[in-house]
Structures are given as C-alpha cells and as structure tokens.
Design a protein around this motif. Structure first.
Motif, mmCIF file in Angstrom:
data_model
loop_
_atom_site.group_PDB
_atom_site.id
_atom_site.type_symbol
_atom_site.label_atom_id
_atom_site.label_comp_id
_atom_site.label_asym_id
_atom_site.label_seq_id
_atom_site.Cartn_x
_atom_site.Cartn_y
_atom_site.Cartn_z
ATOM 1 N N ASP A 140 0.810 -1.227 0.000
ATOM 2 C CA ASP A 140 0.000 0.000 0.000
ATOM 3 C C ASP A 140 0.838 1.268 0.000
ATOM 4 O O ASP A 140 0.311 2.358 -0.250
ATOM 5 C CB ASP A 140 -0.942 0.013 1.208
ATOM 6 C CG ASP A 140 -2.042 -1.019 1.080
ATOM 7 O OD1 ASP A 140 -2.297 -1.469 -0.048
ATOM 8 O OD2 ASP A 140 -2.646 -1.372 2.113
ATOM 9 N N ARG A 141 2.116 1.155 0.257
ATOM 10 C CA ARG A 141 2.986 2.338 0.217
ATOM 11 C C ARG A 141 3.265 2.779 -1.213
ATOM 12 O O ARG A 141 3.716 3.903 -1.433
ATOM 13 C CB ARG A 141 4.297 2.056 0.954
ATOM 14 C CG ARG A 141 4.079 1.888 2.453
ATOM 15 C CD ARG A 141 5.348 1.487 3.127
ATOM 16 N NE ARG A 141 5.691 0.134 2.669
ATOM 17 C CZ ARG A 141 6.797 -0.502 3.000
ATOM 18 N NH1 ARG A 141 7.690 0.063 3.784
ATOM 19 N NH2 ARG A 141 7.024 -1.721 2.554
ATOM 20 N N TRP A 142 3.018 1.885 -2.193
ATOM 21 C CA TRP A 142 3.159 2.282 -3.599
ATOM 22 C C TRP A 142 2.065 3.293 -3.881
ATOM 23 O O TRP A 142 0.885 3.038 -3.663
ATOM 24 C CB TRP A 142 3.046 1.054 -4.499
ATOM 25 C CG TRP A 142 3.119 1.353 -5.965
ATOM 26 C CD1 TRP A 142 4.053 2.120 -6.606
ATOM 27 C CD2 TRP A 142 2.232 0.889 -6.984
ATOM 28 N NE1 TRP A 142 3.798 2.159 -7.960
ATOM 29 C CE2 TRP A 142 2.682 1.414 -8.216
ATOM 30 C CE3 TRP A 142 1.102 0.091 -6.982
ATOM 31 C CZ2 TRP A 142 2.046 1.164 -9.419
ATOM 32 C CZ3 TRP A 142 0.468 -0.164 -8.193
ATOM 33 C CH2 TRP A 142 0.945 0.367 -9.395
ATOM 34 N N GLY A 143 2.425 4.426 -4.373
ATOM 35 C CA GLY A 143 1.486 5.523 -4.527
ATOM 36 C C GLY A 143 0.415 5.338 -5.580
ATOM 37 O O GLY A 143 -0.470 6.182 -5.714
ATOM 38 N N ARG A 144 0.462 4.248 -6.331
ATOM 39 C CA ARG A 144 -0.510 4.082 -7.406
ATOM 40 C C ARG A 144 -1.270 2.762 -7.286
ATOM 41 O O ARG A 144 -1.627 2.147 -8.273
ATOM 42 C CB ARG A 144 0.215 4.185 -8.748
ATOM 43 C CG ARG A 144 0.812 5.579 -8.933
ATOM 44 C CD ARG A 144 1.716 5.686 -10.099
ATOM 45 N NE ARG A 144 0.987 5.571 -11.338
ATOM 46 C CZ ARG A 144 1.458 5.944 -12.512
ATOM 47 N NH1 ARG A 144 2.660 6.451 -12.598
ATOM 48 N NH2 ARG A 144 0.753 5.797 -13.595
ATOM 49 N N THR A 145 -1.541 2.348 -6.072
ATOM 50 C CA THR A 145 -2.275 1.092 -5.874
ATOM 51 C C THR A 145 -3.642 1.142 -6.531
ATOM 52 O O THR A 145 -4.174 0.107 -6.924
ATOM 53 C CB THR A 145 -2.443 0.764 -4.382
ATOM 54 O OG1 THR A 145 -3.091 1.862 -3.742
ATOM 55 C CG2 THR A 145 -1.110 0.484 -3.726
ATOM 56 N N TYR A 146 -4.203 2.319 -6.674
ATOM 57 C CA TYR A 146 -5.521 2.473 -7.292
ATOM 58 C C TYR A 146 -5.546 2.023 -8.751
ATOM 59 O O TYR A 146 -6.611 1.811 -9.320
ATOM 60 C CB TYR A 146 -5.995 3.928 -7.198
ATOM 61 C CG TYR A 146 -5.063 4.906 -7.882
ATOM 62 C CD1 TYR A 146 -5.197 5.199 -9.235
ATOM 63 C CD2 TYR A 146 -4.029 5.529 -7.176
ATOM 64 C CE1 TYR A 146 -4.340 6.073 -9.874
ATOM 65 C CE2 TYR A 146 -3.168 6.402 -7.803
ATOM 66 C CZ TYR A 146 -3.323 6.670 -9.153
ATOM 67 O OH TYR A 146 -2.470 7.525 -9.775
ATOM 68 N N GLU A 147 -4.369 1.874 -9.382
ATOM 69 C CA GLU A 147 -4.315 1.447 -10.780
ATOM 70 C C GLU A 147 -4.533 -0.053 -10.947
ATOM 71 O O GLU A 147 -4.783 -0.515 -12.060
ATOM 72 C CB GLU A 147 -2.988 1.853 -11.414
ATOM 73 C CG GLU A 147 -2.886 3.353 -11.622
ATOM 74 C CD GLU A 147 -1.652 3.745 -12.414
ATOM 75 O OE1 GLU A 147 -0.831 2.874 -12.760
ATOM 76 O OE2 GLU A 147 -1.517 4.946 -12.691
#
Length: 185
Positions: A140-147
C-alpha cells in the motif's frame, strides 16, 4: 505490405518509425515528417489547449497530416492514457479507477466500460490506449495502488481480459479492432 515497405526504407526512416514522441515534446509538428516519426503519445499530462473532442481530433488530424507527407506515407500510431475513460477530454464519461472496478468483481461491467472508453477514444481519432493497467499491488505504500484491480491475482485475471475485450472487441469477431475499438497496451 510491411515487408515491402521495410525493404524500401532508409535507415533514418526505420529509426524514425521506432520513435514515440510525447505531443508536449513535439513543439514543431513538421518534425513528424522531418524525422519520419512512427508513434505519438498523449501521456497523462499531455493536453492541447482545446481539450474538447474537436480539439483532440484536431491534434490527431494535424499529426497524421505530417506523417502522411513522408515519402512512404506511413500513418502515425497515436496513443493516449485512456485508463479510466478518455479522461483528458472535456465532456466524456469518467469511470472509477481500477481499484473501484475490482471491488465490483463484475467482468461484464468492466467490458462495457472498455467498450465506451474505446468508442470515445476513437471519436477523437486515436487508435491506441495505454490501458488497462494489469498490476497486482502488494504494498500500500506504492502511490498508485488504485491502478490495480486488486491485490488478489485471481481478480486481476478475471477483470483485465474483460477490459481488453471491451477496448479491442472480441478477438476473431467482426468488431475486433474496428472503427469503434482501440489497441491496448
């Protein structure tokens, strides 16, 4: 046809066909002809001054006109980041990010979203989208999990093919990559 074109191309023409330029970096559209460019990209931050469908179609048409002035008249492949709708165009449908679509677990809905996105993208001339994102976010620390559709690979495996089919049409069917569908990445 591709083989016959390759046989007649100069090294510069071959190199140019391998180059993809972002439209924001293309300050002089005549460079498309000058360098035999093969591909143009409208990335997430690349927008013309007029972001209406007519404005985007104008950019596409202008770029294609320069490609067709080259000796071999090879059209540009024009791609855009239409990841959750043709989202850089004023007045089009904007869909939820992939994480929201993943929560639906509904391949038919995702396929329809792809179909609508493809139709709106083709209406501006473009035939290629840098979608879908087929990521399986684990941190979840990856800033683009929404992709990503989900951290669960089974959900991604269920929804990504549905989006591809919606965008491209059904492989082997009459509508596959027709004038209402786009290539996927």
């Amino acid at each position: 046809k591709a083989d016959s074109l390759l046989k007649t191309m100069t090294l510069d023409e071959k190199i140019g066909q391998m180059v993809q330029v972002d439209i924001n970096a293309l300050k002089d559209r005549t460079d498309i002809q000058k360098y035999f460019l093969g591909s143009a990209l409208a990335g997430g931050n690349s927008e013309p001054p007029d972001v209406t469908a007519r404005g985007w179609a104008g950019v596409y048409d202008e770029c294609q006109s320069w490609a067709l002035k080259t000796r071999l008249k090879i059209p540009l492949v024009f791609g855009i980041d239409a990841v959750h709708g043709h989202n850089n165009v004023d007045g089009v449908v904007i869909f939820p990010h992939n994480i929201g679509l993943g929560a639906t677990r509904d391949p038919a809905l995702v396929r329809e979203i792809g179909r609508i996105t493809a139709a709106e993208t083709r209406a501006t001339g473009m035939e290629w989208t840098f979608a879908p994102t087929v990521a399986v976010p684990q941190d979840d620390r990856w800033g683009r999990t929404y992709e990503g559709y989900s951290e669960n690979p089974a959900v991604v495996a269920m929804l990504a093919p549905a989006m591809v089919e919606g965008l491209q049409g059904k492989a082997g069917a009459k509508d596959f990559l027709d004038d209402h569908h786009v290539m996927t990445t």
